[in-house]
Design a protein around this motif. Sequence first.
Motif, PDB file in Angstrom:
ATOM      1  N   GLY A  21    -108.897  -6.992  14.177  1.00 23.05           N
ATOM      2  CA  GLY A  21    -109.712  -6.723  13.001  1.00 23.05           C
ATOM      3  C   GLY A  21    -110.630  -5.534  13.150  1.00 23.05           C
ATOM      4  N   PHE A  22    -110.133  -4.468  13.800  1.00 22.09           N
ATOM      5  CA  PHE A  22    -110.938  -3.268  14.023  1.00 22.09           C
ATOM      6  C   PHE A  22    -110.525  -2.165  13.056  1.00 22.09           C
ATOM      7  CE2 PHE A  22    -111.349   0.964  16.012  1.00 22.09           C
ATOM      8  CZ  PHE A  22    -112.714   1.000  16.227  1.00 22.09           C
ATOM      9  N   ALA A  23    -111.501  -1.567  12.407  1.00 19.97           N
ATOM     10  CA  ALA A  23    -111.280  -0.422  11.521  1.00 19.97           C
ATOM     11  C   ALA A  23    -111.933   0.806  12.137  1.00 19.97           C
ATOM     12  CB  ALA A  23    -111.864  -0.692  10.133  1.00 19.97           C
ATOM     13  N   HIS A  24    -111.158   1.865  12.320  1.00 24.02           N
ATOM     14  CA  HIS A  24    -111.661   3.075  12.974  1.00 24.02           C
ATOM     15  C   HIS A  24    -112.544   3.889  12.039  1.00 24.02           C
ATOM     16  CE1 HIS A  24    -111.557   7.227  14.526  1.00 24.02           C
ATOM     17  NE2 HIS A  24    -111.377   6.686  15.707  1.00 24.02           N
ATOM     18  N   GLY A  25    -112.074   4.102  10.842  1.00 26.31           N
ATOM     19  CA  GLY A  25    -112.900   4.782   9.851  1.00 26.31           C
ATOM     20  C   GLY A  25    -112.596   6.243   9.624  1.00 26.31           C
ATOM     21  N   VAL A  26    -112.155   6.977  10.670  1.00 29.77           N
ATOM     22  CA  VAL A  26    -111.865   8.408  10.495  1.00 29.77           C
ATOM     23  C   VAL A  26    -110.624   8.763  11.318  1.00 29.77           C
ATOM     24  CG1 VAL A  26    -112.826  10.730  10.383  1.00 29.77           C
ATOM     25  CG2 VAL A  26    -114.361   8.784  10.428  1.00 29.77           C
ATOM     26  N   MET A  27    -109.476   8.371  10.828  1.00 26.97           N
ATOM     27  CA  MET A  27    -108.238   8.609  11.554  1.00 26.97           C
ATOM     28  C   MET A  27    -107.666   9.996  11.271  1.00 26.97           C
ATOM     29  SD  MET A  27    -106.292   4.920  11.403  1.00 26.97           S
ATOM     30  CE  MET A  27    -104.818   5.581  12.203  1.00 26.97           C
ATOM     31  N   ASN A  28    -108.494  11.006  11.425  1.00 25.40           N
ATOM     32  CA  ASN A  28    -108.004  12.382  11.358  1.00 25.40           C
ATOM     33  C   ASN A  28    -107.151  12.663  12.587  1.00 25.40           C
ATOM     34  OD1 ASN A  28    -109.563  12.748   9.013  1.00 25.40           O
ATOM     35  ND2 ASN A  28    -111.323  13.468  10.187  1.00 25.40           N
ATOM     36  N   THR A  29    -106.263  13.653  12.500  1.00 23.72           N
ATOM     37  CA  THR A  29    -105.396  13.911  13.654  1.00 23.72           C
ATOM     38  C   THR A  29    -106.177  14.442  14.845  1.00 23.72           C
ATOM     39  OG1 THR A  29    -104.818  16.124  12.828  1.00 23.72           O
ATOM     40  CG2 THR A  29    -103.333  14.305  12.256  1.00 23.72           C
ATOM     41  N   ASP A  30    -107.340  15.033  14.610  1.00 22.87           N
ATOM     42  CA  ASP A  30    -108.148  15.485  15.738  1.00 22.87           C
ATOM     43  C   ASP A  30    -108.877  14.331  16.413  1.00 22.87           C
ATOM     44  OD1 ASP A  30    -109.556  15.801  13.097  1.00 22.87           O
ATOM     45  OD2 ASP A  30    -111.296  16.005  14.395  1.00 22.87           O
ATOM     46  N   ASN A  31    -108.806  13.132  15.821  1.00 23.51           N
ATOM     47  CA  ASN A  31    -109.385  11.938  16.437  1.00 23.51           C
ATOM     48  C   ASN A  31    -108.323  11.007  17.009  1.00 23.51           C
ATOM     49  OD1 ASN A  31    -111.940  12.801  15.656  1.00 23.51           O
ATOM     50  ND2 ASN A  31    -111.953  11.596  13.786  1.00 23.51           N
ATOM     51  N   MET A  32    -107.101  11.515  17.146  1.00 24.43           N
ATOM     52  CA  MET A  32    -105.998  10.696  17.646  1.00 24.43           C
ATOM     53  C   MET A  32    -105.626  11.139  19.052  1.00 24.43           C
ATOM     54  SD  MET A  32    -105.083   8.477  15.266  1.00 24.43           S
ATOM     55  CE  MET A  32    -103.391   8.034  15.625  1.00 24.43           C
ATOM     56  N   SER A  33    -105.672  10.194  19.988  1.00 19.39           N
ATOM     57  CA  SER A  33    -105.335  10.469  21.388  1.00 19.39           C
ATOM     58  C   SER A  33    -103.827  10.409  21.592  1.00 19.39           C
ATOM     59  CB  SER A  33    -106.013   9.434  22.282  1.00 19.39           C
ATOM     60  OG  SER A  33    -105.401   9.366  23.553  1.00 19.39           O
ATOM     61  N   VAL A  34    -103.295  11.344  22.366  1.00 13.00           N
ATOM     62  CA  VAL A  34    -101.867  11.319  22.681  1.00 13.00           C
ATOM     63  C   VAL A  34    -101.537  10.214  23.683  1.00 13.00           C
ATOM     64  CG1 VAL A  34    -101.480  13.747  22.161  1.00 13.00           C
ATOM     65  CG2 VAL A  34    -102.136  13.076  24.492  1.00 13.00           C
ATOM     66  N   ASP A  88    -115.791  -8.591   9.203  1.00 16.64           N
ATOM     67  CA  ASP A  88    -116.557  -9.825   9.101  1.00 16.64           C
ATOM     68  C   ASP A  88    -115.710 -10.753   8.228  1.00 16.64           C
ATOM     69  OD1 ASP A  88    -118.812  -9.018  10.672  1.00 16.64           O
ATOM     70  OD2 ASP A  88    -119.523  -7.823   8.988  1.00 16.64           O
ATOM     71  N   ASP A  89    -115.945 -10.767   6.928  1.00 15.60           N
ATOM     72  CA  ASP A  89    -115.059 -11.492   6.021  1.00 15.60           C
ATOM     73  C   ASP A  89    -113.694 -10.814   6.015  1.00 15.60           C
ATOM     74  OD1 ASP A  89    -117.320 -12.927   5.436  1.00 15.60           O
ATOM     75  OD2 ASP A  89    -117.703 -11.896   3.538  1.00 15.60           O
ATOM     76  N   VAL A 147    -113.040 -15.443   4.310  1.00 11.55           N
ATOM     77  CA  VAL A 147    -113.362 -16.181   5.529  1.00 11.55           C
ATOM     78  C   VAL A 147    -113.612 -15.214   6.681  1.00 11.55           C
ATOM     79  CG1 VAL A 147    -112.491 -17.873   7.201  1.00 11.55           C
ATOM     80  CG2 VAL A 147    -111.999 -18.141   4.752  1.00 11.55           C
ATOM     81  N   ASP A 148    -114.591 -15.514   7.505  1.00 16.01           N
ATOM     82  CA  ASP A 148    -114.878 -14.673   8.660  1.00 16.01           C
ATOM     83  C   ASP A 148    -113.684 -14.688   9.606  1.00 16.01           C
ATOM     84  OD1 ASP A 148    -115.946 -14.178  11.543  1.00 16.01           O
ATOM     85  OD2 ASP A 148    -117.567 -13.499  10.236  1.00 16.01           O
ATOM     86  N   TYR A 149    -113.110 -13.501   9.837  1.00 15.14           N
ATOM     87  CA  TYR A 149    -111.847 -13.371  10.569  1.00 15.14           C
ATOM     88  C   TYR A 149    -111.969 -13.850  12.008  1.00 15.14           C
ATOM     89  CZ  TYR A 149    -107.606 -10.979  12.303  1.00 15.14           C
ATOM     90  OH  TYR A 149    -106.391 -10.694  12.870  1.00 15.14           O
TER      91      TYR A 149
END
Length: 492
Positions: free
Chosen positions: A246-259, A273-274, A367-369
């Motif tokens: 249940g994790f959201a990164h928020g800014v999945m730009n390609t410069d934030n992506m690890s190879v 949360d919910d 419901v809280d995940y």
Amino acid sequence: MKKLSELVFNNTYSALPKSFGTFIKPQPLDDPFLVSVNNRVSQMLELDPAQAHTQYFVDLFTGNDEHPAMAPLAMKYTGHQFGQYNPDLGDGRGLLMGEVLTSSGQKWDIHLKGSGLTPYSRQGDGRAVLRSSIREYLASAAMAGLGIKTTHALAVLSSNTPVFRETVERGATLIRVADSHLRFGHFEYFFYTQQYAELKLLADYLISHHFPEINRHNNETGQYREMFNHIVQLTAEMIADWQAVGFAHGVMNTDNMSVLGLTFDYGPYGFLDDYEPGYICNHSDYSGRYAFNQQPTIALWNLSALGYALTPLLEKQAIDQALQNYQPLLQKAYSKKMRHKLGLKATLEQDTALFAGLFDLLKSQAVDYTLFFRTLSSLPHAELLSASHHFQALFEDLAPLAAWLSLYSVRLEKESLDDADRLDLMRSTNPKFILRNYLAQQAIELAEKGDFSMIEQLLAILQHPFDEHPEFDAFAKRPPEWGKKLEISCSS
């Protein structure tokens, strides 16, 4: 354990041609001091944790002193930001300080975030603030504790240097530690500037230092094909980890992506949360491009952008085949993780309907995940049909839950795991503690007043999130309503 002066450096990346980055020293912060050190990360580096409490450590990582074996480098890369290519990117507020080589042969990047102006700062000041540094420090510890591949953070340091954001904040630095800081955007930079020899050199570097298992007997095209296949698989596994926990990164730009499939560049992240599939953790993401349920699709989009950047090295057919493998790899990894969350080992056809019914139920009643799965992890099979009351704090209407628990109970009868092993599996898969945004915010507010105690408390539980820690039960409860509505943006 070693002193700072005894660390062995092997700065392989800074030995690459000057087109890969710019050497520049960090700019000093005023009156710096240590906020927190992660002893686990220190031990990874074979560095005595006590070193963090020395003045030399504080001065070194706030630009006030130098280490003779470090070669601070601002890395150059580009990337797609919210779907649009931006050529003017790079380490605008960070420096690759050097690469530590441990006695076992493991190499770790030491990166300083908040180090001041670089040639790639654009209109920024090159600084980090205490707020964002603490968020990344805690998030990287949380992900590592959950067993999810991530960059790490050795320490947070603060200062009396004023930094201007929405308000005046304290300037800070974060010491990031990672296997590598190579991003999708590094390859995009050399492709879009038509520096194809450097693109090939970068691919060779990645294979040599990070994918040694690639068959050296292959021709170059074969090696690059294997390299891209590795990146696709690592990315799919990372996304499966995110979605399952249940994790959201928020800014999945390609410069934030690890190879290397590392969770990278923590900004406006959030844990659910919910249960809300369309959860948007980034207040700046007006279109919902990086919503929680969009992450699998966005990762494929980003891989496609990387594949396009690799066209001087790879034929289109090989790129397309690797991309076609992404969805099956993701589904396989995600399915396994979700089955373990329910204590299931076997894969049965009926599982799809079981999970679909569960997700519909969680969504319909918000419901809280995390708490749902953790509560389920304590219920013996024999008690499931009468277990609804255990969830009273999470559900408004228990009748649909009782119906689903009945289906789940029938499904468990087809498992070979005994009940004790099932519950052990579930408790080792479903954390009691996650880094909820409101907890991070409370720790930040205390730290801004000079009280770092909550940072240390959170660090302790996040490193062992599956343990009970009864003294910290308050940190495992549902957040208050205000805690669900915090606005976190890219500046966070």
